[in-house]
Design a protein around this motif. Structure first.
Motif, short mmCIF file in Angstrom:
data_model
loop_
_atom_site.label_atom_id
_atom_site.label_comp_id
_atom_site.label_asym_id
_atom_site.label_seq_id
_atom_site.Cartn_x
_atom_site.Cartn_y
_atom_site.Cartn_z
N GLU A 340 0.82 -1.22 0.00
CA GLU A 340 0.00 0.00 0.00
C GLU A 340 0.85 1.27 0.00
N TRP A 341 1.93 1.25 0.77
CA TRP A 341 2.78 2.45 0.83
C TRP A 341 3.51 2.68 -0.48
N VAL A 342 4.18 1.64 -0.96
CA VAL A 342 5.08 1.83 -2.09
C VAL A 342 4.30 1.98 -3.40
N MET A 473 13.58 -0.75 1.15
CA MET A 473 13.90 0.63 0.80
C MET A 473 13.29 0.91 -0.55
N SER A 474 12.68 2.07 -0.66
CA SER A 474 12.04 2.45 -1.92
C SER A 474 11.58 3.89 -1.81
N PRO A 475 11.52 4.57 -2.96
CA PRO A 475 10.85 5.86 -2.93
C PRO A 475 9.39 5.65 -2.54
N LEU A 476 8.79 6.64 -1.91
CA LEU A 476 7.33 6.65 -1.75
C LEU A 476 6.85 7.62 -2.83
N PRO A 477 6.02 7.12 -3.75
CA PRO A 477 5.85 7.85 -5.00
C PRO A 477 5.24 9.25 -4.87
N GLY A 478 4.51 9.49 -3.78
CA GLY A 478 3.92 10.82 -3.62
C GLY A 478 4.86 11.85 -3.03
N ILE A 479 5.96 11.40 -2.44
CA ILE A 479 6.79 12.37 -1.71
C ILE A 479 8.28 12.34 -2.04
N THR A 480 8.77 11.26 -2.58
CA THR A 480 10.23 11.14 -2.72
C THR A 480 10.70 11.63 -4.08
N ALA A 481 11.63 12.56 -4.08
CA ALA A 481 12.30 12.93 -5.32
C ALA A 481 13.23 11.78 -5.67
N THR A 482 13.05 11.19 -6.84
CA THR A 482 13.85 10.01 -7.18
C THR A 482 15.15 10.41 -7.88
N LYS A 483 16.15 9.55 -7.71
CA LYS A 483 17.41 9.71 -8.45
C LYS A 483 17.64 8.39 -9.18
N PRO A 484 17.88 8.42 -10.48
CA PRO A 484 18.05 7.17 -11.23
C PRO A 484 19.16 6.30 -10.63
N GLY A 485 18.81 5.08 -10.23
CA GLY A 485 19.81 4.17 -9.70
C GLY A 485 19.81 4.07 -8.18
N SER A 486 19.03 4.92 -7.51
CA SER A 486 18.99 4.86 -6.04
C SER A 486 17.63 4.35 -5.56
N CYS A 487 17.67 3.46 -4.55
CA CYS A 487 16.41 2.99 -3.96
C CYS A 487 15.95 3.95 -2.88
N THR A 488 16.58 5.06 -2.79
CA THR A 488 16.30 6.21 -1.91
C THR A 488 16.33 5.89 -0.42
N ARG A 489 15.17 5.71 0.24
CA ARG A 489 15.18 5.68 1.70
C ARG A 489 14.38 4.50 2.26
N PRO A 490 14.61 4.18 3.53
CA PRO A 490 13.95 3.02 4.13
C PRO A 490 12.47 3.24 4.42
N LEU A 491 11.72 2.18 4.42
CA LEU A 491 10.30 2.24 4.78
C LEU A 491 10.16 2.31 6.31
N PRO A 492 8.99 2.68 6.79
CA PRO A 492 8.78 2.78 8.23
C PRO A 492 9.22 1.52 8.98
N GLY A 493 9.96 1.71 10.04
CA GLY A 493 10.39 0.59 10.86
C GLY A 493 11.72 -0.02 10.43
N ILE A 494 12.21 0.39 9.27
CA ILE A 494 13.46 -0.18 8.78
C ILE A 494 14.63 0.74 9.13
N VAL A 495 15.60 0.19 9.85
CA VAL A 495 16.75 0.97 10.27
C VAL A 495 18.01 0.38 9.64
N PRO A 496 18.38 0.87 8.46
CA PRO A 496 19.58 0.34 7.82
C PRO A 496 20.84 0.89 8.49
N ALA A 497 21.91 0.15 8.37
CA ALA A 497 23.21 0.62 8.84
C ALA A 497 24.25 0.17 7.83
N ILE A 498 25.14 1.08 7.47
CA ILE A 498 26.23 0.69 6.57
C ILE A 498 27.50 0.67 7.41
#
Ligand code: WT7
Length: 692
Positions: A340-342, A473-498
């Motif tokens: 529903e979100w993505v 991780m994915s853009p949320l289509p109503g709010i995220t400015a996309t950049k070709p090749g980037s999965c942008t940001r994490p979904l709610p509850g997801i805490v990535p660490a590099i």
């Protein structure tokens, strides 16, 4: 609150303006979306940081008219949900679960977590088939179309939620008649017909655990999986259609069953009407004899939240495939909410995910996510180029598809096949596009954006894995400015660490190993029958965190860029380069269709860069030089390939992922070692060996 989440929330924002980019013409073989070629069984030790070489600065803000109606329509709304999901995990997910799933018995505890073991919605009883079907019927939405189906030869079916429940109940009752009960494993080896989804849901309805095996795998692979899972029953069909030909599935299954002592019965759907289908007395039964006569009112069995819903095998680079285990409530909730979100699901959408149900994408985004959300899903049985290369666009036009979710390998194939196949069709129904399975080369992204999305549709580049159960991780289509090749940001509850090899977080633009620091409802619960491997693979290298096996970097806007599998990294004179960036530079040359880049041993530099490319037109010495210079000018001398081999095709998994592991062996002049059972076309390998 974990530091990764804090830093995530502190930054953010959308700073770039859309600009235009170069053109590109890649190619590829299409199939679907599948187990990756390389697990992390033979993971190499990361020895330093990854140089970020490609400077992708294009950015595309969401169209205002999309944002207006979007499910998540402001950055503030997203950040609020994200913050809640992390800071008040139990409160947030407890509410979500109560609202979005049906509970026969309420849960007592939201999450029990002690790495690596998670239990979600402890003590509750629900049923995924009930959530997918009965809930909608009870809410008066039983007449809505659940599945629109088109067979490869062109026949069509339209199945409402009400009808689907009847079919699922019949199949579930037949499975019970065949001796299947709660906790029994059912292997499914079927074409992309509604009966495939029906069988999955029928298992879910009675608490059986399904193990879907992609209908392109060999008898050997089926037998291995049956054996590992201890499967009790198999469901298959007489055959399937692929590019106009009939493949006889039952014969392959018979060969597998000869080596599958645990399988007692085999249920066979008549799909192609093959003559003389071998049926073994006492073991094999026809679907039409056993399912059709059932009454169709079998109620869903209340199941424990943590009851196994399915196993799905995914390959490692060595060793036998791993049976990834997902459970009922957490997975079901994660699939629904991420869908529903993505995909910004609205009631009048016609949604099409082109994957096969044999992969996790089909499980989560053809069956469990969309159906729990009450969506109308298009399901297509066959090849994208049958009878011609315009089949997908014909389907989009015919069914007025609004949301299309496909894979980079398909997109590269469409580009190669030519724009004329797209131009014939009216694609104005589309409002949102998705990509999954591999990194998408920025120039393929641009083509998807221009040609298919007509610069109107946001693109969601969704990063996730079989293990994660759903999109992470994915853009949320109503709010995220996309950049070709980037999965942008994490979904709610997801805490990535590099993190680097000592487990410390790295700075912006420094690549490292991608981990997930907090549990989420859809996470895998184990590897079937192999606790030790589960701990080893995912939880031992970085204590307390889930190790994804991918490398990633985060840019100055906190956007994530997946850089490939950890063992694909190339180390040139101490600089660690990611394969996708060098490949994307090659692919941005107008004559290059597809590219795969690997490292090979080099006395001087540690590793040298070998590139395998497919091109349109003549391969020549000049072109080779030109391509080297092209990469040099795009990203610098460091990334210039030492050798470039022209080839007719690249070795891929059956889902279309490039198998760099095999190319690594070829580039270094070694025998190809390790598991090649997921290779799509063996002849590619033979040709590559003799191409030198
Ligand atoms: C691996 C997972 C995700 C479901 C289908 C594949 C790669 C997947 C992306 C993406 C870059 C991606 C990763 C990941 N991958 N999506 N959007 N961008 N890489 O599931 O077979 O379990 O494979 O596929 O390497 O780890 P899977």
């Amino acid at each position: 609150m974990p530091s990764a989440a804090v830093s995530y929330l502190q930054k953010g924002g959308m700073r770039h303006q859309a600009t235009d980019g170069p053109h590109f013409q890649p190619n590829g073989f299409f199939s679907d979306i599948l187990p990756r070629e390389s697990g992390f069984d033979n993971m190499t030790e990361p020895s330093g940081q990854i140089d970020h070489v490609l400077n992708e600065s294009r950015s595309f803000p969401p169209p205002a008219e999309f944002t207006e109606k979007a499910v998540i329509s402001s950055m503030e709304q997203y950040e609020e949900i994200y913050r809640r999901a992390v800071e008040d995990r139990d409160g947030f997910w407890g509410e979500e679960a109560r609202q979005h799933l049906h509970w026969f018995e309420p849960f007592q505890e939201v999450c029990q977590w002690e790495a690596p073991n998670a239990k979600w919605f402890v003590g509750g009883k629900t049923n995924a088939s009930y959530n997918c079907l009965d809930r909608h019927i009870e809410a008066g939405r039983g007449d809505k179309v659940a599945i629109l189906w088109e067979g490869e030869p062109g026949e069509t079916r339209s199945i409402t939620y009400q009808e689907l429940r009847t079919e699922v109940s019949k199949c579930a009752a037949a499975l019970q008649d065949l001796g299947v009960g709660v906790g029994d494993v059912v292997s499914i080896y079927m074409p992309m017909t509604p009966e495939l989804a029906i069988t999955m849901l029928a298992c879910a309805r009675i608490g059986a655990v399904h193990s879907v095996i992609f209908a392109g795998f060999s008898a050997e692979s089926i037998a291995d999986r049956n054996q590992d899972a201890g499967a009790k029953l198999m469901v298959t069909a007489d055959g399937l259609y692929r590019r106009g030909k009939v493949l006889a599935l039952k014969e392959t299954v018979d060969e597998a069953l000869a080596k599958s002592p645990t399988v007692e019965k085999c249920l066979v759907l008549k799909r192609v009407g093959q003559d003389n289908v071998p049926m073994q007395e006492g073991r094999d039964v026809w679907w039409h004899d056993c399912v059709d006569s059932q009454s169709g009112d079998l109620p869903a069995v209340p199941l424990d939240s943590e009851a196994s819903l399915f196993i799905l095998y995914t390959s490692g680079s060595t060793g036998k495939p791993k049976g990834i285990r997902h459970t009922t409530a957490g997975y079901n909730l994660w699939a629904k909410r991420t869908f529903e979100w993505v995909f910004d699901h609205r009631d009048d959408d016609v949604y099409w995910c082109t994957a096969d149900c044999g992969w996790i994408t089909g499980h989560s985004y053809i069956v469990y996510g969309p159906l729990t959300a009450g969506a109308t899903c298009l399901m297509y049985e066959g090849a994208p180029n049958f009878p011609a290369e315009n089949r997908f666009w014909e389907l989009v036009e015919k069914y007025k598809v609004t949301i299309l979710y496909t894979a980079p390998t398909a997109i590269r194939a469409f580009i190669k096949w030519g724009d004329e196949h797209v131009d014939k069709h009216d694609l104005s129904s589309l409002r949102l596009l998705g990509s999954v399975g591999e990194g998408i080369n920025p120039e393929a992204w641009m083509w998807y954006h221009r040609k298919i999305g007509q610069e109107r549709c946001p693109i969601v580049d969704t990063w996730w894995q079989t293990e994660t159960g759903g999109i992470m991780m994915s853009p949320l289509p109503g709010i995220t400015a996309t950049k070709p090749g980037s999965c942008t940001r994490p979904l709610p509850g997801i805490v990535p660490a590099i993190v680097n090899e000592s487990g410390k977080s790295v700075d912006a633009n420094q690549g490292g190993m991608l981990c997930i620091a907090q549990p989420w409802p859809g996470m895998l619960r184990g590897i079937w029958g192999d606790e030790e491997r589960f701990v080893d693979q995912y939880w031992s290298k970085v204590p307390g965190m889930y190790l994804t096996g991918d490398n990633a970097r985060q840019d100055e806007d906190d956007y994530y860029w997946i850089m490939g599998r950890i063992d694909d990294v190339i180390n040139v004179s101490g600089h660690r380069l990611s394969t996708i960036e060098v490949e994307s530079a090659l692919v941005s040359h107008e004559l290059v269709c597809e590219a795969a880049v690997v490292g090979r041993p080099d006395d001087l530099k540690g590793q040298a860069i070998s590139a395998f490319v497919t091109v349109t037109g003549e391969a020549s010495e000049e072109l080779r030089k030109e391509l080297k210079m092209h990469v040099r000018s795009q990203i610098g001398a460091l990334a210039q390939p030492d050798d470039i081999r022209f080839t007719a095709s690249l070795p891929k998994t059956r889902s279309g992922k490039i198998m760099r592991r095999l190319l690594r062996d070829i580039a270094s002049g070694q025998e190809v070692v390790g598991d090649t059972s997921t290779l799509e076309d063996y002849s590619v390998l033979a040709k590559l060996r003799t191409d030198d």
